[in-house]
Design a protein around this motif. Structure first.
Motif, PDB file in Angstrom:
ATOM      1  N   VAL A  45      56.355  47.939  23.463  1.00  0.00           N
ATOM      2  CA  VAL A  45      56.221  46.913  24.485  1.00  0.00           C
ATOM      3  C   VAL A  45      54.738  46.626  24.658  1.00  0.00           C
ATOM      4  O   VAL A  45      53.909  47.536  24.602  1.00  0.00           O
ATOM      5  N   GLY A  46      54.414  45.353  24.814  1.00  0.00           N
ATOM      6  CA  GLY A  46      53.049  44.937  25.112  1.00  0.00           C
ATOM      7  C   GLY A  46      53.030  44.243  26.458  1.00  0.00           C
ATOM      8  O   GLY A  46      53.912  43.439  26.755  1.00  0.00           O
ATOM      9  N   TRP A  47      52.046  44.595  27.279  1.00  0.00           N
ATOM     10  CA  TRP A  47      51.865  44.009  28.604  1.00  0.00           C
ATOM     11  C   TRP A  47      50.504  43.331  28.651  1.00  0.00           C
ATOM     12  O   TRP A  47      49.526  43.866  28.135  1.00  0.00           O
ATOM     13  N   ALA A  48      50.436  42.180  29.290  1.00  0.00           N
ATOM     14  CA  ALA A  48      49.163  41.476  29.473  1.00  0.00           C
ATOM     15  C   ALA A  48      49.185  40.790  30.836  1.00  0.00           C
ATOM     16  O   ALA A  48      50.217  40.274  31.260  1.00  0.00           O
ATOM     17  N   ALA A  49      48.041  40.789  31.503  1.00  0.00           N
ATOM     18  CA  ALA A  49      47.902  40.085  32.784  1.00  0.00           C
ATOM     19  C   ALA A  49      46.436  39.774  32.991  1.00  0.00           C
ATOM     20  O   ALA A  49      45.562  40.514  32.532  1.00  0.00           O
ATOM     21  N   GLY A  50      46.162  38.672  33.668  1.00  0.00           N
ATOM     22  CA  GLY A  50      44.789  38.300  33.949  1.00  0.00           C
ATOM     23  C   GLY A  50      44.711  36.954  34.635  1.00  0.00           C
ATOM     24  O   GLY A  50      45.721  36.289  34.853  1.00  0.00           O
ATOM     25  N   PRO A  51      43.506  36.537  34.945  1.00  0.00           N
ATOM     26  CA  PRO A  51      43.315  35.208  35.534  1.00  0.00           C
ATOM     27  C   PRO A  51      43.395  34.144  34.438  1.00  0.00           C
ATOM     28  O   PRO A  51      43.153  34.426  33.269  1.00  0.00           O
ATOM     29  N   VAL A  52      43.738  32.935  34.830  1.00  0.00           N
ATOM     30  CA  VAL A  52      43.718  31.789  33.916  1.00  0.00           C
ATOM     31  C   VAL A  52      42.370  31.106  34.128  1.00  0.00           C
ATOM     32  O   VAL A  52      42.073  30.654  35.239  1.00  0.00           O
ATOM     33  N   ALA A  53      41.560  31.046  33.076  1.00  0.00           N
ATOM     34  CA  ALA A  53      40.200  30.499  33.171  1.00  0.00           C
ATOM     35  C   ALA A  53      40.212  29.086  33.764  1.00  0.00           C
ATOM     36  O   ALA A  53      40.996  28.233  33.357  1.00  0.00           O
ATOM     37  N   GLY A  54      39.352  28.871  34.761  1.00  0.00           N
ATOM     38  CA  GLY A  54      39.182  27.549  35.341  1.00  0.00           C
ATOM     39  C   GLY A  54      40.260  27.123  36.319  1.00  0.00           C
ATOM     40  O   GLY A  54      40.240  25.991  36.811  1.00  0.00           O
ATOM     41  N   ARG A  55      41.204  27.981  36.609  1.00  0.00           N
ATOM     42  CA  ARG A  55      42.292  27.663  37.538  1.00  0.00           C
ATOM     43  C   ARG A  55      42.458  28.789  38.540  1.00  0.00           C
ATOM     44  O   ARG A  55      42.100  29.921  38.271  1.00  0.00           O
ATOM     45  N   ASP A  56      43.041  28.472  39.667  1.00  0.00           N
ATOM     46  CA  ASP A  56      43.378  29.498  40.651  1.00  0.00           C
ATOM     47  C   ASP A  56      44.769  30.037  40.351  1.00  0.00           C
ATOM     48  O   ASP A  56      45.654  30.060  41.214  1.00  0.00           O
ATOM     49  N   LEU A  57      44.951  30.441  39.094  1.00  0.00           N
ATOM     50  CA  LEU A  57      46.226  30.966  38.619  1.00  0.00           C
ATOM     51  C   LEU A  57      46.000  32.312  37.951  1.00  0.00           C
ATOM     52  O   LEU A  57      44.923  32.584  37.427  1.00  0.00           O
TER      53      LEU A  57
END
Length: 154
Positions: free
Chosen positions: A111-123
């Motif tokens: 299993v691979g997990w990824a999470a983070g901010p979206v560059a240039g957006r408040d997402l």
């Protein structure tokens, strides 16, 4: 008894499916975003969620409800979690998440997990992929950044 043509029945089913899906990030064509994610990490066992950073409201989902609701080992503490659990617990002030671990004792699946901010957006985003050819979290993070940019999320 009323008989519905097959095309009409399929159209009604599609409308019901999409009526429950999030509308998508403002100003972004979700079909383009779907295509860009699909080309980079698309797999039947992939789920990607985008949420508003401040409220946590999910605004986009790539993957089926079934795939997005599955639980897998969290890899860091081995507690089972869903991709939505990761999204809810992700701290945008902290570094992103990019981890992987086996889901089968013989190492044939992971299993691979990824999470983070979206560059240039408040997402923020959270993603999971599980299977014999699941991408590591670091690769998912890189490929998703590319997909977000190509879809106009910058």
């Amino acid at each position: 008894m009323v008989r519905w043509p097959a095309a009409l029945t399929l159209s009604a089913a599609a409308l019901l499916t999409f009526a429950c899906a999030p509308a998508g990030p403002e100003g972004v064509d979700t079909s383009v975003l779907d295509r860009e994610i699909g080309q980079r990490i698309g797999d039947p066992s992939t789920c990607v969620l985008l949420a508003e950073q401040a409220s946590g409201k999910i605004v986009y989902r790539y993957g089926t409800n079934t795939v997005c609701a599955r639980t897998y080992p969290g890899c860091q503490d081995q507690a089972e979690r869903t991709v939505e659990d990761l999204l809810k617990r992700f701290d945008p002030a902290a570094e992103g998440v990019a981890i992987s671990c086996p889901t089968a004792a013989d190492g044939s699946r992971s299993v691979g997990w990824a999470a983070g901010p979206v560059a240039g957006r408040d997402l923020v985003f959270a993603a999971v992929m599980e299977g014999q050819r699941a991408l590591p979290g670091m690769i998912m993070t890189d490929r998703l950044a590319s997909a977000f940019s190509a879809a106009g999320l910058e």
